[in-house]
Design a protein around this motif. Structure first.
Motif, short mmCIF file in Angstrom:
data_model
loop_
_atom_site.label_atom_id
_atom_site.label_comp_id
_atom_site.label_asym_id
_atom_site.label_seq_id
_atom_site.Cartn_x
_atom_site.Cartn_y
_atom_site.Cartn_z
N ARG A 89 0.84 -1.18 0.00
CA ARG A 89 0.00 0.00 0.00
C ARG A 89 0.89 1.25 0.00
O ARG A 89 1.97 1.25 0.57
N GLU A 101 0.05 9.03 -4.95
CA GLU A 101 -0.66 7.77 -4.79
C GLU A 101 -1.15 7.23 -6.13
O GLU A 101 -1.14 6.03 -6.37
N ASP A 105 -0.29 3.66 -7.91
CA ASP A 105 -1.27 2.74 -8.48
C ASP A 105 -0.90 2.36 -9.91
O ASP A 105 -1.12 1.22 -10.35
#
Length: 487
Positions: A89, A101, A105
């Motif tokens: 994560r 972020e 991804d």
């Protein structure tokens, strides 16, 4: 949890299915799911650079019973690696400054595309990095359904002793090729996937220095190079012998040092397209280690959004079963001051079907597909440029990283690095030695120099001179190049 560096090699036929895609999709942050339009743009880029394997295809594989016997318990190491990726994560993974972020991804998406559905035939560790043998037809560049092309009928290079340290233990079974096991620990050193593909230390600002212009003091890439004059020939290839060194990096600013050849052309929309091959030392890129390695690179749009090294995206098709790229050369290949001098022979040649094949030491190891190029490189063009020389980059942008062997060109044989026996291939597939140069670029003559043997150029170029040829310059031409950099 065991890391991707856990021991475990030689495992047979592990087929990775949609379960990996599901595992990687689980737990995506709500914010990432919300911005669907942005996510689609990012997904399109990822899918272009690393195509997913939509329908697993296998090749004819020669896998011995001994492979299966040795491999009995090995799948656990690869499964652990996949678990590590799927469970990662953004909040609990160390990463480069500036990595958002959404960029994180993208990196997970890239890894899902890279591995989902592949059949792992065998795995091995080399120089601290794991490689997975997959069927040749499952590699990223063949996931468009295209078959494996046939190489040119003859080699422009005489067979030479293998330059890499590959052994039987680091060679895949016939019908398969080694795919480097790339993990998030490698990707997250960069602020984005684009920066990873470019391997630039600074965001998206990568390789903007033009080799077609005169030396630019504001450039962050530094060159000592030549442009070949090819007499108006329609160019179907080029090659050279590259003297292999492992330049010593002495400060934390030393980032990248390269000796390579380029074929350059303009696309139909007037963007630079290249075919590149050479050696480079770049210790900051973890799996390349602290020694110079062989690499390939190509861009189709002037380094803006295309291009990657080796098999990191779906551009280069490897057909050789041995470990060719990204690993150290055999120890006997590295040159030493006043000692033995090692070379690697490299060449590109355009085949009749338009594919650009790479030859290393007399062996066809793979190709860039014809469909990647438009304009000059889509045919045999008189506008294609052939460039060769050294290139450096330093953290902070200065001309401080050592080039070549780390000494100036005038030091000559067994001291300075050289390139030898440059040749170009015309549309009739005849080879011609490069004896005339159209231009010479020495971007920082106080830091790097170049000295030519048997290659003529006009005018006076600061940092350029002439010198006697080395014994390896069997066609009577080549050059020495390099320097310690300016500190």
């Amino acid at each position: 949890m065991p890391s991707r560096y856990s021991s475990g090699v030689n495992f047979p036929f592990v087929h990775l299915t949609a379960a990996l895609a599901l595992a990687l999709a689980v737990g995506l942050p709500a914010a990432a799911r919300a911005s669907s339009a942005v996510a689609t743009v990012h997904a399109d880029f990822v899918d272009t650079m690393m195509p997913p394997l939509t329908s697993p295809r296998t090749s004819s594989l020669s896998v011995t019973r001994q492979d299966a016997i040795v491999a009995a318990a090995a799948p656990a190491a690869f499964v652990a690696f996949l678990d590590e990726v799927s469970n990662a994560r953004y909040a609990n993974v160390s990463h480069a400054a500036g990595l958002s972020e959404s960029a994180f991804d993208d990196m997970r998406h890239y890894l899902r595309n890279r591995y989902d559905g592949v059949t792992v035939v065998r795995s091995f560790a080399e120089q601290g990095t794991f490689y997975d043998c997959i069927p040749t037809g499952q590699q990223p560049a063949l996931r468009d359904g295209s078959g494996i092309a046939a190489p040119p009928a003859s080699s422009p290079i005489a067979t030479h002793a293998p330059s890499t340290a590959s052994t039987a233990a680091s060679t895949c079974p016939a019908g398969s090729i080694p795919l480097e096991r790339v993990g998030l620990d490698q990707l997250t050193r960069f602020p984005s996937l684009k920066a990873f593909f470019a391997r630039s230390p600074t965001s998206e600002a990568h390789r903007q220095a033009s080799r077609f212009a005169t030396a630019d003091a504001s450039s962050t890439h530094h060159y000592a190079s030549m442009f070949a004059s090819m007499g108006g020939a329609e160019i179907a290839g080029a090659g050279a012998d590259l003297n292999i060194w492992n330049p010593a990096f002495v400060t934390s600013n030393d980032y990248m040092s390269i000796s390579q050849i380029w074929l350059d052309g303009a696309s139909s929309s007037n963007q630079t397209q290249t075919l590149e091959v050479g050696w480079q030392r770049r210790p900051s890129y973890g799996t390349w280690g602290n020694q110079s390695i062989l690499f390939v690179y190509s861009t189709q749009d002037g380094y803006v959004s295309t291009g990657c090294h080796n098999l990191e995206c779906g551009e280069f098709v490897q057909v050789a079963s041995g470990n060719v790229f990204g690993v150290s050369f055999a120890s006997s290949r590295y040159s030493s001051t006043n000692g033995a001098q090692g070379v690697v022979k490299v060449a590109y040649q355009r085949n009749a079907d338009g594919n650009w094949w790479l030859n290393v030491d007399g062996t066809w190891v793979g190709y860039y597909k014809a469909a990647l190029y438009s304009g000059d490189l889509a045919t045999t063009s008189t506008n294609t440029a052939f460039t060769a020389g050294g290139e450096t980059y330093a953290n902070g942008g200065g001309a401080s990283t050592p080039m070549g062997s780390g000494v100036f060109a005038a030091n000559g044989y067994r001291k300075a690095a050289f390139q030898a026996n440059h040749f170009y291939i015309d549309s009739a597939l005849a080879s011609h030695a490069v004896t005339q140069l159209s231009s010479v670029v020495v971007s920082d003559p106080a830091c790097y120099t170049i000295a030519f043997a048997g290659q003529r150029y006009g005018g006076v170029v600061p940092g350029a001179s002439t010198i006697a040829p080395s014994p390896e310059m069997t066609t009577g031409e080549g050059f020495y190049f390099g320097g310690p950099g300016c500190h």
